[in-house]
Each structure stands twice: as C-alpha cells, then as structure tokens.
Design a protein around this motif. Structure first.
Motif, PDB file in Angstrom:
ATOM      1  N   VAL A  38      44.216 -34.177  -1.517  1.00 55.85           N
ATOM      2  CA  VAL A  38      45.578 -33.669  -1.604  1.00 55.85           C
ATOM      3  C   VAL A  38      45.848 -32.649  -0.499  1.00 55.85           C
ATOM      4  O   VAL A  38      45.066 -31.724  -0.294  1.00 55.85           O
ATOM      5  CB  VAL A  38      45.767 -32.981  -2.980  1.00 55.85           C
ATOM      6  CG1 VAL A  38      47.066 -32.224  -3.033  1.00 55.85           C
ATOM      7  CG2 VAL A  38      45.713 -34.012  -4.099  1.00 55.85           C
ATOM      8  N   GLY A  85      47.485 -37.525  -1.987  1.00 53.08           N
ATOM      9  CA  GLY A  85      48.848 -37.042  -2.187  1.00 53.08           C
ATOM     10  C   GLY A  85      49.215 -35.994  -1.160  1.00 53.08           C
ATOM     11  O   GLY A  85      48.364 -35.266  -0.652  1.00 53.08           O
ATOM     12  N   PHE A 127      51.167 -38.958 -11.029  1.00 51.28           N
ATOM     13  CA  PHE A 127      50.085 -39.229 -10.070  1.00 51.28           C
ATOM     14  C   PHE A 127      48.741 -39.270 -10.801  1.00 51.28           C
ATOM     15  O   PHE A 127      47.961 -40.220 -10.659  1.00 51.28           O
ATOM     16  CB  PHE A 127      50.102 -38.120  -9.009  1.00 51.28           C
ATOM     17  CG  PHE A 127      48.992 -38.164  -7.994  1.00 51.28           C
ATOM     18  CD1 PHE A 127      48.879 -39.211  -7.094  1.00 51.28           C
ATOM     19  CD2 PHE A 127      48.071 -37.116  -7.909  1.00 51.28           C
ATOM     20  CE1 PHE A 127      47.863 -39.231  -6.140  1.00 51.28           C
ATOM     21  CE2 PHE A 127      47.056 -37.121  -6.963  1.00 51.28           C
ATOM     22  CZ  PHE A 127      46.960 -38.185  -6.069  1.00 51.28           C
ATOM     23  N   THR A 169      52.515 -40.210  -2.493  1.00 54.85           N
ATOM     24  CA  THR A 169      51.175 -40.511  -3.016  1.00 54.85           C
ATOM     25  C   THR A 169      50.716 -41.891  -2.550  1.00 54.85           C
ATOM     26  O   THR A 169      51.544 -42.763  -2.286  1.00 54.85           O
ATOM     27  CB  THR A 169      51.175 -40.460  -4.561  1.00 54.85           C
ATOM     28  OG1 THR A 169      52.227 -41.297  -5.041  1.00 54.85           O
ATOM     29  CG2 THR A 169      51.388 -39.056  -5.094  1.00 54.85           C
TER      30      THR A 169
END
Ligand SMILES: Cc1cc2nc3c(=O)[nH]c(=O)nc-3n(C[C@H](O)[C@H](O)[C@H](O)COP(=O)(O)O)c2cc1C
Ligand code: SF4
Ligand code: SF4
Length: 255
Positions: free
Chosen positions: A83, A113, A141, A249
């Motif tokens: 992320v 993401g 997500f 994402t």
C-alpha cells in the motif's frame, strides 16, 4: 491468518490506513513501525502469515529511508498486501516500487492499493483524509483480499514505470517560532535526527527529509514550513490538486 503490519509513517496517515486494512483482515496483528527504527536485525515472516506493508509517497517514490529499513524483512513466498498512501497529487511509481522491493525480499503481492490522505507538506490538499468514504473503500479492499487468500493466486499488474521517476528536491525546511517551549518532542521523534535537543527551534538541512513529523507532534504548534518559497508552492498545490482523487486497488489473478 496472522497479520504483520509494517509501515513507515511520519505523520501517521499511512499507519492509520495499514491498521484499518489489518483490522478488517485479522484478529491477530503484530506491528513493525520502521519510521524511527534503524535496526538492521533480519525479521523472517513465514508463508502462513500475511504481511500488510505501507509507505507514504515521497516525490512519486518510496521514501529512500524506508527502502533501507524495509529490506531487513524477509518472506518465504509470504503473501503481502502493498500500500502506498499519498497526498492527492499522484502516486507515480511508488506502488510498483514497493511491490518490487517486497518481491525481492521474498513476498508475493496478493493485492496493492494507492490510498489518499492529507498531504503532509501542504495540509489543505487532501485535508482530513482518510475519511468515512476512504474507510469504506479500505473495508471493501480487505474483503476482496480475504476472498483471494482462500485460493491460490498468480501475478499482479501494477501501474508505474521502470526505471522509476527521479525525485526532485523541495528547498523548504520546517523550523520553530517563538511559541517553542523547548519540550524536545520534535527532536526525539524526528526519523533522521535532524533536530538537536539543545536547540530544537532549528533544523539540520542536510539530514531533514521534510517528512512533517516534527510539525504534527509539536504541542505548541510552533513548528512549520515558513517563507515565501513555501507559500508560493502551497498556493500552487492547493489550486492544482484540489479535486478529490479516488483510491485505486489492484489484485492478483486467481489460479
Ligand atoms: C517529502 C514528501 C514528498 C511527498 N510527495 C508526494 C507525492 O509525490 N505525491 C503525493 O500525492 N503526495 C506526496 N506527499 C504527501 C504524502 O505522500 C502524504 O501526505 C502521506 O499521507 C504522508 O504519509 P504519512 O502520514 O504516513 O507520513 C509527499 C510528502 C512528503 C513529506
Ligand atoms: S526535521 Fe525534517 S526529518 Fe525531522 S521530523 Fe521535521 S520534517 Fe521530518
Ligand atoms: S515539539 Fe515544538 S515546542 Fe517542543 S521543542 Fe519541538 S518545536 Fe519546540
């Protein structure tokens, strides 16, 4: 599945996003905060655990200091959620770079993401994010990651370029006004040791990475970026990046 969170987070928004993902995925979470941790001891994460790793985007890249600190974490084909958290401008090559680093360290990216948070240099950009809408995206997500982890997964396609973007420098540094009480919180929490406990109003320009931590931890709000260069850059950023960007994402293919 046990989850390991691993993050570099100077102004705590990356920490907040990573923790929210983890909370939606596991009841058993162990955290590694590498923002102020320069240990070089190797940490092995076995294949039956899940790594959730997050970094802020600095000039379209993974912060150089975080790269060094991430490399001591070793997977054994361990699944990873990668992320990047960014301040509503763009994430450029940061998600791809983080995926590449973790792959080299033995992890398999199950999902990635790019989530938006308040900009740590220009706080009017992305102000108050992540907000309720962002947390709903984070929950969705995590639910999709949970589904993917029930089966086998293959490759993932993440946008970005190799070679990665060459970061440009910003000629601004935070200092403290007369409101400084000399408490030393900024000096103790600065990830690079750029503030001295003896004279905490100043900054070592060679060491400072402009991460913004000293500003958010200052109890008297004495510390900030000052000067005309900062004001001009802030005005430009506030108008150029006012429009709300959406979180993005990506997921590995199922096999
Ligand atoms: C040195 C520096 C460079 C940054 N570069 C970008 C950038 O390229 N794109 C962007 O959208 N945000 C950028 N930001 C904003 C951060 O990515 C964003 O505020 C992030 O939420 C900070 O994470 P943290 O709270 O975990 O420190 C930058 C912030 C700093 C301090
Ligand atoms: S002095 Fe620079 S490196 Fe240290 S916390 Fe402040 S902005 Fe970050
Ligand atoms: S945290 Fe703020 S008040 Fe405390 S020493 Fe630093 S600048 Fe001064």
């Amino acid at each position: 599945m046990k989850a390991i969170t691993l993050y570099f987070s100077a102004t705590y928004t990356t920490k907040c996003v990573v923790e929210a993902i983890a909370k939606n995925l596991s009841n058993e979470v162990t955290a590694y905060d590498i923002t102020n941790d320069s240990s070089t001891d190797e940490v092995a994460i076995p294949s039956d655990e899940l790594l959730i790793v997050g970094v802020p985007v600095y000039a379209g890249r993974v912060p150089a200091m975080a790269v060094e600190r991430l490399r001591r974490f070793r997977g054994n084909n361990t699944p990873a959620v990668v992320v990047a958290v960014y301040g509503n401008r763009h994430y450029d090559d940061a998600v791809l770079e983080l995926h590449d680093i973790m792959t080299e360290c033995g992890f398999r990216t199950v999902a990635a993401g790019a989530f938006i948070a308040q900009h740590s240099i220009f706080p009017k950009v992305g102000a108050s994010r992540p907000d309720a809408e962002d947390f709903a995206d984070i929950k969705a997500f995590a639910e999709r990651v949970s589904e993917l982890l029930k089966g086998d997964f293959g490759d993932i396609q993440i946008p970005g370029n190799r070679p990665y973007k060459v970061p440009g420098g910003i000629p601004i540094w935070p200092t403290a006004s007369r409101k400084c009480s000399g408490c030393g919180a900024c000096a103790r929490l600065c990830p690079t040791g750029a503030i001295s406990l003896e004279s905490p109003k100043g900054v070592d320009k060679a060491k400072c990475i402009k991460c913004g931590r000293c500003i958010v931890v200052c109890p008297t709000k004495a510390r900030r970026f000052y000067g005309i260069k900062y004001s001009l850059a802030a005005a430009r950023f506030n108008s150029a990046f006012a429009a709300r960007r959406v979180n993005e994402t990506w997921f590995a293919k199922t096999r």
